[in-house]
Scaffold this motif. Structure first.
Motif, PDB file in Angstrom:
ATOM      1  N   VAL A 124       0.649  -1.184   0.077  1.00  0.00           N
ATOM      2  CA  VAL A 124       0.290  -0.396   0.052  1.00  0.00           C
ATOM      3  C   VAL A 124       0.785   1.223   0.165  1.00  0.00           C
ATOM      4  O   VAL A 124       1.999   1.813   1.029  1.00  0.00           O
ATOM      5  CB  VAL A 124      -1.059   0.239   1.075  1.00  0.00           C
ATOM      6  CG1 VAL A 124      -1.676   1.701   1.346  1.00  0.00           C
ATOM      7  CG2 VAL A 124      -1.899  -1.288   1.146  1.00  0.00           C
ATOM      8  N   THR A 125       0.977   2.230  -0.885  1.00  0.00           N
ATOM      9  CA  THR A 125       2.073   3.251  -1.207  1.00  0.00           C
ATOM     10  C   THR A 125       1.444   4.567  -0.766  1.00  0.00           C
ATOM     11  O   THR A 125      -0.175   4.421  -0.177  1.00  0.00           O
ATOM     12  CB  THR A 125       1.649   3.239  -2.424  1.00  0.00           C
ATOM     13  OG1 THR A 125       0.860   3.865  -3.411  1.00  0.00           O
ATOM     14  CG2 THR A 125       2.523   1.795  -3.638  1.00  0.00           C
ATOM     15  N   ASN A 126       1.624   5.012  -0.642  1.00  0.00           N
ATOM     16  CA  ASN A 126       0.974   6.710   0.371  1.00  0.00           C
ATOM     17  C   ASN A 126       0.278   7.402  -0.846  1.00  0.00           C
ATOM     18  O   ASN A 126      -0.343   7.844  -0.523  1.00  0.00           O
ATOM     19  CB  ASN A 126       2.559   7.885  -0.106  1.00  0.00           C
ATOM     20  CG  ASN A 126       3.271   8.039   0.903  1.00  0.00           C
ATOM     21  OD1 ASN A 126       2.898   7.034   2.260  1.00  0.00           O
ATOM     22  ND2 ASN A 126       4.048   8.338   0.723  1.00  0.00           N
ATOM     23  N   LEU A 127       0.229   7.050  -2.341  1.00  0.00           N
ATOM     24  CA  LEU A 127      -0.015   8.064  -2.562  1.00  0.00           C
ATOM     25  C   LEU A 127      -2.275   7.486  -2.933  1.00  0.00           C
ATOM     26  O   LEU A 127      -3.363   7.837  -3.131  1.00  0.00           O
ATOM     27  CB  LEU A 127       0.111   7.284  -4.637  1.00  0.00           C
ATOM     28  CG  LEU A 127       1.221   8.934  -4.339  1.00  0.00           C
ATOM     29  CD1 LEU A 127       1.998   7.988  -5.661  1.00  0.00           C
ATOM     30  CD2 LEU A 127       0.880  10.315  -4.991  1.00  0.00           C
ATOM     31  N   SER A 128      -1.803   5.955  -3.799  1.00  0.00           N
ATOM     32  CA  SER A 128      -3.548   5.385  -3.866  1.00  0.00           C
ATOM     33  C   SER A 128      -3.893   4.203  -2.735  1.00  0.00           C
ATOM     34  O   SER A 128      -5.097   4.207  -2.298  1.00  0.00           O
ATOM     35  CB  SER A 128      -3.440   4.425  -5.177  1.00  0.00           C
ATOM     36  OG  SER A 128      -2.562   5.300  -5.983  1.00  0.00           O
ATOM     37  N   GLY A 129      -3.051   4.014  -2.135  1.00  0.00           N
ATOM     38  CA  GLY A 129      -3.261   2.952  -0.994  1.00  0.00           C
ATOM     39  C   GLY A 129      -4.078   4.345   0.538  1.00  0.00           C
ATOM     40  O   GLY A 129      -4.327   2.877   1.332  1.00  0.00           O
ATOM     41  N   ARG A 130      -4.423   4.717   0.145  1.00  0.00           N
ATOM     42  CA  ARG A 130      -5.197   5.743   1.374  1.00  0.00           C
ATOM     43  C   ARG A 130      -6.357   6.144   1.249  1.00  0.00           C
ATOM     44  O   ARG A 130      -7.084   6.562  -0.787  1.00  0.00           O
ATOM     45  CB  ARG A 130      -3.895   6.728   1.496  1.00  0.00           C
ATOM     46  CG  ARG A 130      -4.188   7.169   3.197  1.00  0.00           C
ATOM     47  CD  ARG A 130      -3.573   8.453   2.809  1.00  0.00           C
ATOM     48  NE  ARG A 130      -2.496   8.904   1.872  1.00  0.00           N
ATOM     49  CZ  ARG A 130      -2.209  10.318   2.090  1.00  0.00           C
ATOM     50  NH1 ARG A 130      -1.165  10.290   3.526  1.00  0.00           N
ATOM     51  NH2 ARG A 130      -2.056  11.018   1.081  1.00  0.00           N
ATOM     52  N   GLY A 131      -6.501   6.217   1.607  1.00  0.00           N
ATOM     53  CA  GLY A 131      -8.430   6.486   1.953  1.00  0.00           C
ATOM     54  C   GLY A 131      -9.018   6.083   0.718  1.00  0.00           C
ATOM     55  O   GLY A 131      -9.859   4.650   1.037  1.00  0.00           O
ATOM     56  N   VAL A 132     -10.073   6.926  -0.528  1.00  0.00           N
ATOM     57  CA  VAL A 132     -10.809   6.304  -1.133  1.00  0.00           C
ATOM     58  C   VAL A 132     -10.523   5.340  -1.716  1.00  0.00           C
ATOM     59  O   VAL A 132      -9.337   5.052  -1.932  1.00  0.00           O
ATOM     60  CB  VAL A 132     -11.507   7.410  -1.546  1.00  0.00           C
ATOM     61  CG1 VAL A 132     -12.489   8.004  -1.011  1.00  0.00           C
ATOM     62  CG2 VAL A 132     -10.223   7.936  -2.608  1.00  0.00           C
ATOM     63  N   GLY A 133     -11.397   4.205  -2.286  1.00  0.00           N
ATOM     64  CA  GLY A 133     -10.488   3.203  -3.339  1.00  0.00           C
ATOM     65  C   GLY A 133     -11.617   3.210  -4.451  1.00  0.00           C
ATOM     66  O   GLY A 133     -12.097   4.271  -4.598  1.00  0.00           O
ATOM     67  N   MET A 134     -11.297   2.787  -5.356  1.00  0.00           N
ATOM     68  CA  MET A 134     -11.832   2.440  -6.512  1.00  0.00           C
ATOM     69  C   MET A 134     -13.169   2.681  -6.013  1.00  0.00           C
ATOM     70  O   MET A 134     -13.940   2.459  -7.273  1.00  0.00           O
ATOM     71  CB  MET A 134     -11.167   1.253  -7.260  1.00  0.00           C
ATOM     72  CG  MET A 134      -9.765   1.630  -7.624  1.00  0.00           C
ATOM     73  SD  MET A 134      -9.001   3.283  -8.909  1.00  0.00           S
ATOM     74  CE  MET A 134      -9.746   2.434 -10.390  1.00  0.00           C
ATOM     75  N   ASP A 135     -13.777   1.756  -5.738  1.00  0.00           N
ATOM     76  CA  ASP A 135     -14.798   1.722  -5.418  1.00  0.00           C
ATOM     77  C   ASP A 135     -16.204   2.433  -5.147  1.00  0.00           C
ATOM     78  O   ASP A 135     -16.729   2.786  -5.790  1.00  0.00           O
ATOM     79  CB  ASP A 135     -15.592   0.993  -4.089  1.00  0.00           C
ATOM     80  CG  ASP A 135     -14.880   1.098  -2.635  1.00  0.00           C
ATOM     81  OD1 ASP A 135     -15.785   0.598  -2.108  1.00  0.00           O
ATOM     82  OD2 ASP A 135     -13.784   1.643  -2.969  1.00  0.00           O
ATOM     83  N   VAL A 136     -15.601   3.847  -4.358  1.00  0.00           N
ATOM     84  CA  VAL A 136     -15.994   5.233  -4.285  1.00  0.00           C
ATOM     85  C   VAL A 136     -15.360   5.602  -5.561  1.00  0.00           C
ATOM     86  O   VAL A 136     -17.112   6.741  -5.923  1.00  0.00           O
ATOM     87  CB  VAL A 136     -14.616   6.290  -3.183  1.00  0.00           C
ATOM     88  CG1 VAL A 136     -15.524   7.515  -3.294  1.00  0.00           C
ATOM     89  CG2 VAL A 136     -14.729   5.177  -1.919  1.00  0.00           C
ATOM     90  N   VAL A 137     -15.207   5.895  -6.508  1.00  0.00           N
ATOM     91  CA  VAL A 137     -14.673   6.174  -8.181  1.00  0.00           C
ATOM     92  C   VAL A 137     -15.920   5.854  -8.719  1.00  0.00           C
ATOM     93  O   VAL A 137     -16.858   6.769  -9.623  1.00  0.00           O
ATOM     94  CB  VAL A 137     -13.459   5.566  -8.779  1.00  0.00           C
ATOM     95  CG1 VAL A 137     -13.663   6.782 -10.397  1.00  0.00           C
ATOM     96  CG2 VAL A 137     -12.693   6.242  -7.864  1.00  0.00           C
ATOM     97  N   LYS A 138     -16.279   4.339  -8.296  1.00  0.00           N
ATOM     98  CA  LYS A 138     -17.280   4.362  -9.348  1.00  0.00           C
ATOM     99  C   LYS A 138     -18.783   4.528  -8.908  1.00  0.00           C
ATOM    100  O   LYS A 138     -19.472   4.683  -9.499  1.00  0.00           O
ATOM    101  CB  LYS A 138     -17.692   2.367  -9.075  1.00  0.00           C
ATOM    102  CG  LYS A 138     -18.440   1.406  -9.888  1.00  0.00           C
ATOM    103  CD  LYS A 138     -18.401   0.333  -9.982  1.00  0.00           C
ATOM    104  CE  LYS A 138     -19.365  -0.332 -10.301  1.00  0.00           C
ATOM    105  NZ  LYS A 138     -19.925  -1.902  -9.259  1.00  0.00           N
ATOM    106  N   LYS A 139     -18.952   5.026  -7.907  1.00  0.00           N
ATOM    107  CA  LYS A 139     -20.393   5.137  -7.021  1.00  0.00           C
ATOM    108  C   LYS A 139     -20.664   6.815  -7.408  1.00  0.00           C
ATOM    109  O   LYS A 139     -21.479   7.117  -7.668  1.00  0.00           O
ATOM    110  CB  LYS A 139     -19.818   5.238  -5.481  1.00  0.00           C
ATOM    111  CG  LYS A 139     -21.286   4.659  -4.828  1.00  0.00           C
ATOM    112  CD  LYS A 139     -20.827   4.419  -3.167  1.00  0.00           C
ATOM    113  CE  LYS A 139     -20.655   3.310  -2.074  1.00  0.00           C
ATOM    114  NZ  LYS A 139     -19.912   3.036  -1.310  1.00  0.00           N
ATOM    115  N   ASN A 140     -19.648   7.261  -7.223  1.00  0.00           N
ATOM    116  CA  ASN A 140     -19.315   8.361  -7.867  1.00  0.00           C
ATOM    117  C   ASN A 140     -19.768   9.042  -9.189  1.00  0.00           C
ATOM    118  O   ASN A 140     -20.831   9.711  -9.667  1.00  0.00           O
ATOM    119  CB  ASN A 140     -17.816   9.173  -7.456  1.00  0.00           C
ATOM    120  CG  ASN A 140     -17.985  10.106  -6.122  1.00  0.00           C
ATOM    121  OD1 ASN A 140     -18.393   9.280  -5.092  1.00  0.00           O
ATOM    122  ND2 ASN A 140     -16.724  10.024  -6.066  1.00  0.00           N
ATOM    123  N   ILE A 141     -19.400   8.253 -10.218  1.00  0.00           N
ATOM    124  CA  ILE A 141     -19.503   7.590 -12.188  1.00  0.00           C
ATOM    125  C   ILE A 141     -21.331   7.064 -11.594  1.00  0.00           C
ATOM    126  O   ILE A 141     -22.062   8.107 -12.423  1.00  0.00           O
ATOM    127  CB  ILE A 141     -18.987   7.153 -11.986  1.00  0.00           C
ATOM    128  CG1 ILE A 141     -17.150   7.587 -12.408  1.00  0.00           C
ATOM    129  CG2 ILE A 141     -18.945   6.542 -13.567  1.00  0.00           C
ATOM    130  CD1 ILE A 141     -16.970   9.029 -12.774  1.00  0.00           C
TER     131      ILE A 141
END
Lengths: 108, 727, 122
Positions: B538-555
């Protein structure tokens, strides 16, 4: 800005993550001083997860280092993140807070 | 949007403010002064001055400044707002209007009417108790005011160093006030070079009493710079008041160093060492300093005030040049290019257009029923216009997606640095327009996808070399219109998605069962499931907070869909498909029993009479290809009707097709989307409702959901059969 | 990582121009049209700096700053206040509220960018 305990007692190990800034300085000071209290004669604090460091953070690192010396503990900061290194270079504190023996150039 | 546009906006805004100012003045004249009206006038002047200052429109700034000073006196009650002052202010407003007109005509360097200006300024200054107009201070603070200060050679010996020496002791409150000494030091690095710095932790108190939010560190800095003293002092302008900032120039006086050492809290010997080490003083010079200091202690006069003496800002000479100018005749040629409209007004308009569309449909219906040819013709003509009005109204809210894209060059630059990867960004289709309300909601999901692509998609430099790829990775943002949707793509030429690894992870996480047959596309979609993350680390950038599931939900909240195309080793494209607008769609109207439904027209491929087809297992063979379908009657649990001749509507979403079985095809229809009430909010397969010409309600089908559901059902069925055969 | 700045001013054209300047310097910009609007934008996202006017309708700049200083996520956020010559009393009030950075209106974009650079780490 959590302080995580990785190992306790002899050779205790901790890790700092996220922002080491004034926003968290108060709670962090207590946590770090407490960590010094419970650790053994030598302890390591891993800074690889620190992505932001300000003057308040630098002061804390200096304070804890000095406090450890006062208590007769060997405190080593390790795994300095890029954010930490850039601040230490700016302030010319690499000698004080860098613990260079443990960060060979190759790891950067 | 560039500075020219901003300039036009300034003119527009200033005119509005002047109108508001005039209205408030008239109101005061009619009803007497009120705080609210006075404040409104003050704010108008204040805002015009502020905006004009951004462009260095000095004529308007200096004039408005005097008017504002008078208004300030009115506001704090020291100047009564009588009839004379009212007319003076009205005249001033008129003159500011002329100055604004001059800006609009690109003649801002000319004074429209110097004589009139002079007269008004005299009147205003009289109220301020200023005699001569020349005494009016000009407050324009431009970057160029800082002129090099010549170091006057005074008595006393100088040191030999060519460096500036800075001695900084910040106020304990500096951090709490939101200012970080680090940022001042970084800034210092932009106007010169720090050759030597010593961080002094001496003031750091005992751990018990140390206040973690107070600043204790001091700094002694030797600095090489061609900047002048004012610029260097300017670095500390925000902290100068409560901090001790000492700045000694190159070849400064020995006496100044004596004072420095004398005044600082640290022991003289230690400071001396620092100064010598940094090259500010030679060892000999230090000896002199220390010896002199011991001999004649300097009075404890705050050095700051001595050294930090600033040049007085040169008094502005009021431009008295009475150059005669012809009033520009083409003043009005630069007419308003755009007007600022409140979004709520726009929304109200679009709502009304929606109602108009419904009313138009009602008229069409009546014309059709009456079978009155000329009425029908007229109604058709109106319909065409209504359609055009609808389209025009919707374009009012359309903005280019470039608004979202423009932040990414910087983001990509920063993240690639942080990751130690070389990544170039290609942006295409930035002109593609979409609804303003979507732009705002699109920003965060896109940011996440981009970060993800850079972090997990594009490989490290080493890995790229090993794979025989160009060292520099490529990230591409693209947008285009496609059949009533806007498509936004984020592509990388990275390692691509590993189908097996994703599947393995999903099974491990219990997201799918091992025996579930899944298409590649479905497997890729698993990364949008909550709690899914392929990166081992899990890196600093993507591994934190929101995941791709939130992306999908927003779209999905925008009635859109996300799709992933990926080739192992070659790259990944994340494709977002969104409707162009959220308000009105072209629909295709169908009936099942007594219920009416609307299908977004752009998703309808064709309609088929299915009386002659074999309809087993909800799969139909269409021109040799299997097409899964669903009966709306079954789906929505509607009553059966006998002897009905069913039709099938073939719909497509993304690359997938499915059939919807209905009783009756009613044809095209403009649907104004109304949000679903509580009643239907939870019903799957419905995305909204609309009101028909005759006042009845029709439900809008959620085609993406229906297509997916139909595909799933048929896959499950196939595998079920497959299993049976294998047994 | 992108640095985000919240700009609070009731002038649309000022926000726009300052926004263009800040964006071209690589900052991300969030706009608010007055103190009340700005308070609504202190919703947990991180701002590296807040730039606020003093005179605004609905909620003025100082009330906004005092409110912001009550919020744990923003109590130490650097603030630049845009002020005018006549605002000496406001300046005192602002000082009491913990504001130290003032930029005199009217200003030109480079002046503000300079001030920003002094307060925001690159």
């Amino acid at each position: 800005m959590p302080l995580t305990t990785l190992a306790k007692g002899e050779g205790a190990q901790f890790r700092l993550d996220g922002e080491l800034t004034i926003f968290h300085a108060a709670s962090l000071k207590d946590a770090l001083i407490a960590a010094l209290g419970e650790g053994g004669p030598a302890l390591t604090i891993d800074l690889s997860g620190v992505d932001e460091l300000d003057t308040a953070g630098v002061q804390l690192l200096l304070l804890v280092k000095r406090e450890a010396a006062r208590l007769g503990r060997a405190l080593i900061y390790s795994g300095h993140s890029a954010a930490v290194i850039s601040v230490l270079e700016l302030l010319d504190l690499a000698g004080t807070l860098g613990d260079p023996l443990l960060i060979p150039n190759a790891s950067r | 949007m560039d500075m020219e546009d901003a300039r036009d906006a300034l003119v527009q805004e200033a005119r509005e403010l002047l109108a508001a100012m005039e209205m408030a003045l008239m109101q005061i004249e009619a009803e007497g002064a009120s705080n609210e009206a006075i404040n409104a006038i003050f704010r108008a002047a204040h805002t015009i001055k502020g905006s004009a200052g951004l462009f260095a429109f000095e004529r308007i700034v200096s004039f408005t400044h005097i008017a504002e000073s008078v208004l300030d006196k009115v506001r704090n009650g020291s100047l009564p707002l009588d009839a004379n002052l009212l007319s003076l202010l009205l005249e001033c407003g008129d003159y500011i209007g002329e100055l604004v007109d001059a800006i609009a005509a690109r003649r801002e360097t000319e004074e429209p009417d110097p004589h009139r200006r002079g007269r008004l300024e005299v009147a205003l200054n009289a109220l301020l108790g200023v005699d001569s107009p020349a005494a009016a201070p000009l407050t324009v603070q431009s970057a160029s005011t800082g002129s090099a200060q010549i170091e006057v050679e005074g008595e006393g010996a100088s040191v030999s160093s060519d460096n500036w020496h800075l001695s900084l002791r910040f106020s304990p409150d500096v951090l709490r006030n939101g200012m970080d000494p680090l940022s001042f030091l970084r800034y210092l690095g932009t106007i010169g070079t720090i050759v030597h710095i010593v961080t002094l932790p001496d003031a750091l108190p005992d751990a018990l009493v140390m206040d973690p939010e107070a600043c204790y560190l001091g700094f002694e800095i030797d600095f090489v710079s061609s900047a002048d003293r004012q610029t260097i002092e300017g670095v500390f302008e925000f902290v100068r008041e409560d901090s001790e900032i000492r700045i000694l120039p190159p070849r400064g006086k020995i006496a100044e160093y004596i004072t420095l050492i004398h005044e600082l809290a640290e022991p003289a010997g230690r400071l001396g060492e620092i100064l010598v080490k940094g090259g500010a003083l030679t060892a000999t010079e230090l000896d002199t300093v220390l010896a002199q200091q011991a001999a004649e202690p300097v009075p404890a006069k705050p050095l700051g005030t001595l050294l930090v003496e600033q040049d007085k800002v040169p008094q502005a000479v009021v431009a008295a040049a009475l150059t005669k100018q012809k009033q520009g005749e083409e003043k009005r040629t630069q007419e308003q290019k755009f007007i600022k409209v409140e979004v709520s007004k726009l929304d109200a308009l679009i709502d009304l257009v929606g109602e108009l569309v419904i009313a138009g449909a009602a008229a069409n219906l009546v014309a059709h029923r009456e079978k009155h040819t000329r009425f029908e013709e007229a109604a058709r003509g109106i319909s065409t216009l209504v359609e055009q009005i609808r389209d025009a109204a919707l374009t009012l809210r359309m903005v280019p997606i470039g608004e979202v894209f423009q932040r990414f060059p910087r983001v990509v630059r920063d993240i690639s640095r942080e990751l130690g990867k070389e990544i170039q960004l290609l942006v295409t289709g930035a002109d593609t327009e979409l609804d303003k309300s979507m732009v705002e909601k699109l920003s965060d999901p896109l940011m996440h996808i981009v970060r993800n692509a850079m972090d997990h998609g594009i490989e490290s430099t080493e890995a790229r070399v090993m794979a025989g790829k160009p060292i520099e990775g490529t990230l591409r943002l693209n947008a285009y219109h496609e059949s009533g949707s806007i498509v936004i793509e984020v592509s990388d030429d990275g390692r691509g998605l590993d189908r097996d690894r994703i599947l393995g992870k999903a099974i491990e996480r219990g997201l799918v069962s091992p025996d579930q047959p899944l298409s590649e596309n479905e497997i890729f979609r698993l990364i949008f499931e909550p709690g899914f993350s392929t990166a081992e680390q899990v890196t600093n950038l993507s591994g934190r907070g929101v995941g791709m599931d939130v992306v999908k939900k927003n779209i999905e909240a925008l009635r859109g869909e996300v799709e992933i195309v990926s080739r192992l080793g070659q790259g990944t494209t994340v494709r977002i498909r969104l409707p162009l607008t959220l308000a009105i769609i072209d629909g295709f109207q169908v009936m099942v029993g007594d219920s009416q439904f609307v299908i977004p027209l752009e998703l309808v491929i064709e309609c088929i009479d299915i009386s002659s087809h074999d309809l087993r297992h909800n799969i139909l063979k269409l021109r040799g290809e299997p097409l899964p379908f669903v009966r709306l009657r079954e789906l929505f649990d509607l009553p059966d009707i006998e002897h009905v001749r069913e039709s099938l509507v073939v719909v497509q979403y993304g690359q997938q097709r499915a059939g919807l079985v209905v009783d009756k095809l009613l044809g095209e229809f403009q649907a104004v989307i109304k949000p679903l009430g509580l009643l239907f909010g939870g019903v799957k397969g419905i995305s909204g409702s609309t009101i028909l010409g005759d006042g009845r309600v029709a439900l809008i089908l959620d085609v993406p959901h229906l297509v997916q559901r139909t595909m799933r059902a048929s896959t499950a069925l196939l595998s079920h059969q497959h299993e049976k055969l294998n047994r | 990582m992108g640095k985000t700045i919240l700009i609070v001013d009731d002038s649309f054209s000022l926000r726009q121009t300052v926004g263009i300047a800040l964006k071209s310097a690589g900052y991300e910009v969030v706009e608010a049209s007055d103190g009340r609007d700005a308070l609504g934008k202190l919703d947990g996202r991180k701002y590296n700096l807040i730039i606020s006017d003093v005179n605004m309708p609905n909620m003025d700049g100082l009330s906004f700053v005092r409110a912001a200083k009550q919020l744990p996520n923003y109590k130490f956020t650097p603030i630049i206040m845009l002020t005018t010559e006549g605002d000496e009393t406001k300046k005192q009030e602002g000082k009491a509220a913990g504001v130290r950075a003032w930029v005199l209106k009217p200003f030109q974009p480079p002046v503000l960018l300079d001030a920003v650079a002094k307060l925001v780490l690159p």
